[in-house]
Design a protein around this motif. Sequence first.
Motif, PDB file in Angstrom:
ATOM      1  N   TYR A  33    -133.267  13.501 -68.400  1.00 41.99           N
ATOM      2  CA  TYR A  33    -133.738  14.610 -67.164  1.00 41.99           C
ATOM      3  C   TYR A  33    -134.243  13.659 -66.086  1.00 41.99           C
ATOM      4  O   TYR A  33    -133.651  13.806 -65.050  1.00 41.99           O
ATOM      5  N   CYS A  37    -131.776  13.021 -62.844  1.00 41.85           N
ATOM      6  CA  CYS A  37    -131.867  14.048 -61.810  1.00 41.85           C
ATOM      7  C   CYS A  37    -132.671  13.204 -60.762  1.00 41.85           C
ATOM      8  O   CYS A  37    -132.376  13.403 -59.639  1.00 41.85           O
ATOM      9  N   GLY A  41    -129.897  11.289 -58.773  1.00 40.93           N
ATOM     10  CA  GLY A  41    -129.299  12.165 -58.095  1.00 40.93           C
ATOM     11  C   GLY A  41    -128.495  13.061 -58.606  1.00 40.93           C
ATOM     12  O   GLY A  41    -127.839  13.849 -58.111  1.00 40.93           O
ATOM     13  N   LEU A  42    -128.450  13.325 -60.153  1.00 42.68           N
ATOM     14  CA  LEU A  42    -127.675  14.175 -60.538  1.00 42.68           C
ATOM     15  C   LEU A  42    -128.348  15.747 -60.533  1.00 42.68           C
ATOM     16  O   LEU A  42    -129.377  15.547 -60.541  1.00 42.68           O
ATOM     17  N   SER A  43    -127.550  16.685 -60.775  1.00 41.93           N
ATOM     18  CA  SER A  43    -128.041  18.100 -60.844  1.00 41.93           C
ATOM     19  C   SER A  43    -128.584  18.124 -62.174  1.00 41.93           C
ATOM     20  O   SER A  43    -127.992  17.624 -63.079  1.00 41.93           O
ATOM     21  N   PRO A  44    -129.315  19.252 -62.253  1.00 42.38           N
ATOM     22  CA  PRO A  44    -129.808  19.608 -63.828  1.00 42.38           C
ATOM     23  C   PRO A  44    -128.586  20.172 -64.560  1.00 42.38           C
ATOM     24  O   PRO A  44    -128.643  19.938 -65.857  1.00 42.38           O
ATOM     25  N   SER A  45    -127.579  20.814 -63.782  1.00 42.64           N
ATOM     26  CA  SER A  45    -126.472  21.320 -64.596  1.00 42.64           C
ATOM     27  C   SER A  45    -125.711  20.131 -65.158  1.00 42.64           C
ATOM     28  O   SER A  45    -125.171  20.384 -66.293  1.00 42.64           O
ATOM     29  N   GLU A  46    -125.728  19.123 -64.660  1.00 39.27           N
ATOM     30  CA  GLU A  46    -124.811  18.193 -64.983  1.00 39.27           C
ATOM     31  C   GLU A  46    -125.580  17.430 -66.117  1.00 39.27           C
ATOM     32  O   GLU A  46    -124.841  17.014 -67.362  1.00 39.27           O
TER      33      GLU A  46
END
Length: 432
Positions: A33, A37, A41-46
């Motif tokens: 996480y 994130c 820069g990834l989203s929490p959903s990813e």
Amino acid sequence: MMSLYVVAAIVLAVALGYTTKINIGLFAIAFAYLLGCFGMGLSPSEIIAMWPLKIFFIIFSVCLFYSFAIVNGTLEKLAEHLLYLCRNVPHLLPYAVFLTACLIAGLGAGYYTVLAFMAPLTLLLCQRTGMSLILGGMAVNYGALGGANFVSSQSGIIFRGLMTGLGVPESEAFINGLAIFASTMVIPLVVITAFVFFAGHGRALKNAAVAIETPSPLNREQKITLWLTLLMMLIVLAGPIAHILFPGNATVTFVNSKVDIGLIASVFSVIALMLKLGDERKAIASLPWGTLIMICGVGMLISVAIKAGAIDALASWIGGNIPPVLVALVFGVVAALMSIFASTLGVVTPALFPMVPPLAAAMSIDPMVLFISIVVGAQATSISPFSSGGSLILSSCADEQSRTRLFPQLLLRAAPIGFVAAMLFNLALTFI
């Protein structure tokens, strides 16, 4: 730079889990996480989508069905009967222990469960027959490992799931799984044979009097559970084997495409509940939740590492610096060192398997060789007293004196012997 951070996070998660005794998977989820994130820069959903849902479902459903055989005592009773049958050939007792542990694990009990009830029984047999503790410990440990690696048992299912998750076709993953199982059966048999016939351990067993009480027969629930387990294994294996034998048959291809061990196990779990073969709450409580969390948590962090390019970078470094003839050996050594402090299922194979496809393609190596070398290497040192297998065996000792005597034997004899045998096997596998 992010690749280095992710690799450091994997190492740190293992180190923190080992020192704090907190599940490594929980640390891995936290690092996935934070790095995914806020670093990439990834989203929490990813990040949540990186939870290996398919592997989780398969392990959950299969272990749920197999847990009925544990809860109602089927596997423990079966082990008693198998050992009782070997009471008149005490010099073959190490093989009996090995094959019994292998069969029980292959029927779905899993590595840790088999050790939990087979290790105390084996060490008790050592005291009664004169079989050395180190030989008994190796026999039960490697038998449980080999059986659990069967394609329809716990470890084998995980290995196949990891391979298919990397894009390996189902049929190829099935064949690779069979090869891993066969390899982890051959090596222990060679080592046990060397102990029995060339290291003098067999002479102490030939004249031993084996005092094994006559076990009680299986009850109704246990008999039905055993037949259901065998039937499920037959159904699960029939599809892939038929597809390998008749790849062009449209009917076989269709049936095989509908075979899924997780869904089949779910159906059999309902049948077991309808037949009242065990308590549902006890069955669910006996599931290996810690292993599930560890495997899936580390899987999330490995997915972040793949996204960051860390796996490709490591594979490129190995491809550019290690000769092809030594790649399997290097993988085996790395896996063995990792396995001393970390789980084969939860850490070693999820971390190393992703490097196999790109390396195999770049260096023209059969991926099967590398998959086998990783598992063989990782399981070679599982009997170390610092690893879970060795610690379970030590905790099964009847007294402190036996435990004190067995500790250096596991550390200085069993683990090094297993390591050397595994590395020689990996070398031979490369040339063959």
